[in-house]
Scaffold this motif. Structure first.
Motif, PDB file in Angstrom:
ATOM      1  N   LEU A 127     -14.322  -4.358  32.662  1.00  0.00           N
ATOM      2  CA  LEU A 127     -13.803  -2.914  32.972  1.00  0.00           C
ATOM      3  C   LEU A 127     -14.535  -1.926  31.690  1.00  0.00           C
ATOM      4  N   LEU A 128     -14.695  -2.470  30.497  1.00  0.00           N
ATOM      5  CA  LEU A 128     -15.032  -1.393  29.333  1.00  0.00           C
ATOM      6  C   LEU A 128     -16.526  -1.380  29.725  1.00  0.00           C
ATOM      7  N   ILE A 129     -17.108  -2.528  29.864  1.00  0.00           N
ATOM      8  CA  ILE A 129     -18.740  -2.117  30.227  1.00  0.00           C
ATOM      9  C   ILE A 129     -19.083  -1.379  31.309  1.00  0.00           C
ATOM     10  N   TYR A 130     -18.290  -1.550  32.271  1.00  0.00           N
ATOM     11  CA  TYR A 130     -18.574  -0.904  33.684  1.00  0.00           C
ATOM     12  C   TYR A 130     -18.291   0.827  33.161  1.00  0.00           C
ATOM     13  N   GLY A 131     -17.304   0.781  32.576  1.00  0.00           N
ATOM     14  CA  GLY A 131     -16.887   2.477  32.231  1.00  0.00           C
ATOM     15  C   GLY A 131     -18.133   2.748  31.343  1.00  0.00           C
ATOM     16  N   VAL A 132     -18.407   2.271  30.285  1.00  0.00           N
ATOM     17  CA  VAL A 132     -19.622   2.887  29.671  1.00  0.00           C
ATOM     18  C   VAL A 132     -20.893   3.023  30.360  1.00  0.00           C
ATOM     19  N   LEU A 133     -21.286   2.081  31.241  1.00  0.00           N
ATOM     20  CA  LEU A 133     -22.343   2.060  32.114  1.00  0.00           C
ATOM     21  C   LEU A 133     -22.233   3.422  32.908  1.00  0.00           C
ATOM     22  N   MET A 134     -21.234   3.501  33.305  1.00  0.00           N
ATOM     23  CA  MET A 134     -20.872   4.807  34.243  1.00  0.00           C
ATOM     24  C   MET A 134     -21.402   6.176  33.554  1.00  0.00           C
ATOM     25  N   SER A 135     -20.651   6.272  32.104  1.00  0.00           N
ATOM     26  CA  SER A 135     -21.008   7.228  31.181  1.00  0.00           C
ATOM     27  C   SER A 135     -22.405   7.511  31.172  1.00  0.00           C
ATOM     28  N   LEU A 136     -23.216   6.401  31.030  1.00  0.00           N
ATOM     29  CA  LEU A 136     -24.459   6.600  31.135  1.00  0.00           C
ATOM     30  C   LEU A 136     -25.566   6.560  32.216  1.00  0.00           C
ATOM     31  N   TRP A 137     -24.804   6.928  33.331  1.00  0.00           N
ATOM     32  CA  TRP A 137     -25.461   6.897  34.836  1.00  0.00           C
ATOM     33  C   TRP A 137     -26.043   5.492  35.168  1.00  0.00           C
ATOM     34  N   PHE A 138     -25.670   4.536  34.464  1.00  0.00           N
ATOM     35  CA  PHE A 138     -26.316   3.123  34.764  1.00  0.00           C
ATOM     36  C   PHE A 138     -27.723   3.329  34.417  1.00  0.00           C
ATOM     37  N   VAL A 193     -23.662  10.944  47.027  1.00  0.00           N
ATOM     38  CA  VAL A 193     -23.307   9.428  47.980  1.00  0.00           C
ATOM     39  C   VAL A 193     -23.580   8.441  46.846  1.00  0.00           C
ATOM     40  N   LEU A 194     -24.626   8.440  46.332  1.00  0.00           N
ATOM     41  CA  LEU A 194     -25.187   7.463  45.377  1.00  0.00           C
ATOM     42  C   LEU A 194     -24.191   7.205  44.083  1.00  0.00           C
ATOM     43  N   ALA A 195     -23.860   8.481  43.708  1.00  0.00           N
ATOM     44  CA  ALA A 195     -22.579   8.539  42.697  1.00  0.00           C
ATOM     45  C   ALA A 195     -21.453   7.854  42.831  1.00  0.00           C
ATOM     46  N   LEU A 196     -20.897   8.286  44.430  1.00  0.00           N
ATOM     47  CA  LEU A 196     -19.860   7.565  44.861  1.00  0.00           C
ATOM     48  C   LEU A 196     -19.919   6.232  44.717  1.00  0.00           C
ATOM     49  N   ILE A 197     -21.072   5.407  45.289  1.00  0.00           N
ATOM     50  CA  ILE A 197     -21.299   4.115  45.376  1.00  0.00           C
ATOM     51  C   ILE A 197     -21.286   3.473  44.448  1.00  0.00           C
ATOM     52  N   THR A 198     -21.901   4.129  42.989  1.00  0.00           N
ATOM     53  CA  THR A 198     -21.948   3.439  41.653  1.00  0.00           C
ATOM     54  C   THR A 198     -20.766   3.660  40.940  1.00  0.00           C
ATOM     55  N   HIS A 199     -19.971   4.877  41.088  1.00  0.00           N
ATOM     56  CA  HIS A 199     -18.745   5.081  40.266  1.00  0.00           C
ATOM     57  C   HIS A 199     -17.616   4.572  40.690  1.00  0.00           C
ATOM     58  N   ASN A 200     -17.218   4.819  42.098  1.00  0.00           N
ATOM     59  CA  ASN A 200     -16.061   4.570  42.584  1.00  0.00           C
ATOM     60  C   ASN A 200     -15.608   3.239  42.457  1.00  0.00           C
ATOM     61  N   PRO A 201     -16.340   2.174  42.633  1.00  0.00           N
ATOM     62  CA  PRO A 201     -15.945   0.842  42.381  1.00  0.00           C
ATOM     63  C   PRO A 201     -15.198   0.629  41.067  1.00  0.00           C
ATOM     64  N   VAL A 202     -15.254   1.372  40.128  1.00  0.00           N
ATOM     65  CA  VAL A 202     -14.587   1.091  38.866  1.00  0.00           C
ATOM     66  C   VAL A 202     -13.073   1.062  39.045  1.00  0.00           C
ATOM     67  N   GLU A 203     -12.575   1.510  40.346  1.00  0.00           N
ATOM     68  CA  GLU A 203     -11.073   1.457  40.671  1.00  0.00           C
ATOM     69  C   GLU A 203     -10.762   0.111  40.913  1.00  0.00           C
ATOM     70  N   LEU A 204     -11.763  -0.566  41.887  1.00  0.00           N
ATOM     71  CA  LEU A 204     -11.530  -1.941  42.151  1.00  0.00           C
ATOM     72  C   LEU A 204     -11.465  -2.662  40.892  1.00  0.00           C
ATOM     73  N   ILE A 205     -12.337  -2.653  39.837  1.00  0.00           N
ATOM     74  CA  ILE A 205     -12.200  -3.384  38.647  1.00  0.00           C
ATOM     75  C   ILE A 205     -11.035  -3.341  38.145  1.00  0.00           C
ATOM     76  N   LEU A 206     -10.623  -1.955  37.862  1.00  0.00           N
ATOM     77  CA  LEU A 206      -9.202  -1.619  37.314  1.00  0.00           C
ATOM     78  C   LEU A 206      -8.023  -2.402  37.824  1.00  0.00           C
ATOM     79  N   ASP A 207      -7.965  -2.349  39.103  1.00  0.00           N
ATOM     80  CA  ASP A 207      -7.047  -2.931  39.767  1.00  0.00           C
ATOM     81  C   ASP A 207      -6.974  -4.590  39.616  1.00  0.00           C
ATOM     82  N   TYR A 208      -8.268  -5.029  39.658  1.00  0.00           N
ATOM     83  CA  TYR A 208      -8.432  -6.564  39.214  1.00  0.00           C
ATOM     84  C   TYR A 208      -8.004  -6.833  37.921  1.00  0.00           C
TER      85      TYR A 208
END
Length: 297
Positions: free
Chosen positions: A121-132, A143-158
């Motif tokens: 979760l932490l790594i994904y959050g950092v990568l988001m802040s760096l625009w991957f 749309v690309l921002a949604l595809i790359t950023h929004n899945p973080v909610e899935l990781i948080l749920d898991y």
């Protein structure tokens, strides 16, 4: 600095509402994971509240990261916000972000049983802040921002699901846990899209889904996402209570009605606000029904 941060938090991340939402979301996912695995006896201790704080702190970290990485565009699109207006400084936010991350890392390493999921979760959050590492491609493409950023909610749920499963010696990756994760993701996706849907007269230089696809098509996409959420939610709810199915179906049609009204008259209200209310109501209703299922039904 404290006064400046107080201004920032009051406007951009009101603490009490976000804490209540974090508490609701955590226990909603935690309890439905247990109930779906036929566990009705559970223990609540410091780990659960560390989990709540992690949800709260991670959302805060994402909020601050967005402020920092969107600073230049926010000066144009949202000049009255605390950071672009100068009422809070980048240094203030960096200090708050550092404290937030330090607390999350310390508490998870000391108390939690799902450190690996927290690290992901932490790594994904950092990568988001760096625009991957692909800012020039992602930033101008909504749309690309949604595809790359929004899945973080899935990781948080898991992250929450994994904690509950490990604590009660349940398999983490099953069809049920995947269904729970996806079900809780849909409202977050609907909200993320809906908050960037505007009436034609309200559009400006800020890129929105309504500008890209038209407000009607964008709103219909939100309806489709919520329809998927209704199906998966009711599959889970049916295992617990038929009453829950009926109640959750009613609130689905309430949002559909609002979407149709927005399509008819987009100046009438902001769709994102209605979807946000839907998200809060859904989380609260599911949590209440879970509690009733445990102690009454």
């Amino acid at each position: 600095m404290i006064k400046r941060l107080n201004v920032y938090l009051k406007e951009m991340y009101p603490l009490l509402p976000r804490l209540i939402l974090s508490l609701t979301l955590f226990f909603e996912i935690y309890m439905i994971t247990l109930l779906s695995n036929h566990i009705s006896s559970f223990r609540i201790g410091i780990q659960e509240f560390v989990g709540v704080f992690t949800v709260f702190g991670f959302w805060l970290a994402l909020r601050i990261a967005d402020e920092l990485k969107d600073y230049e565009t926010d000066k144009i699109n949202f000049p009255k916000r605390p950071l672009p207006s100068g009422r809070v400084t980048k240094r203030d936010l960096w200090i708050l972000l550092t404290i937030d991350y330090a607390l999350m890392i310390f508490l998870n390493l000391v108390f939690m049983n799902n450190v690996l999921f927290f690290i992901v979760l932490l790594i994904y959050g950092v990568l988001m802040s760096l625009w991957f590492f692909a800012k020039k491609y992602i930033q101008p493409n909504l749309v690309l921002a949604l595809i790359t950023h929004n899945p973080v909610e899935l990781i948080l749920d898991y992250y929450i699901i994994s904690f509950a499963c490990i604590k009660y010696k349940l398999p983490v990756f099953t069809g049920t846990t995947l269904l729970i994760c996806v079900t809780l993701y849909f409202p977050a996706l609907a909200w993320e899209v809906s908050r960037k849907i505007k009436a034609p007269d309200d559009e400006n230089q800020y890129v929105t889904y309504s500008k890209l696809f038209g407000y009607k098509k964008a709103t219909m996409f939100v309806m489709l996402v919520i329809f998927c959420e209704m199906i998966t939610t009711n599959i889970l709810a049916y295992r617990l209570s038929i009453i829950m199915v009926i109640i959750l179906t009613v609130r689905y049609f309430w949002l559909v009605y609002n979407c149709i009204e927005f399509i008819k008259s987009p100046k009438k209200f902001k769709l994102g606000k209605r979807v946000e209310v839907y998200l809060y109501i859904t989380a609260l209703l599911v949590l209440i029904m879970e509690i009733l299922n445990l102690f009454v039904m």
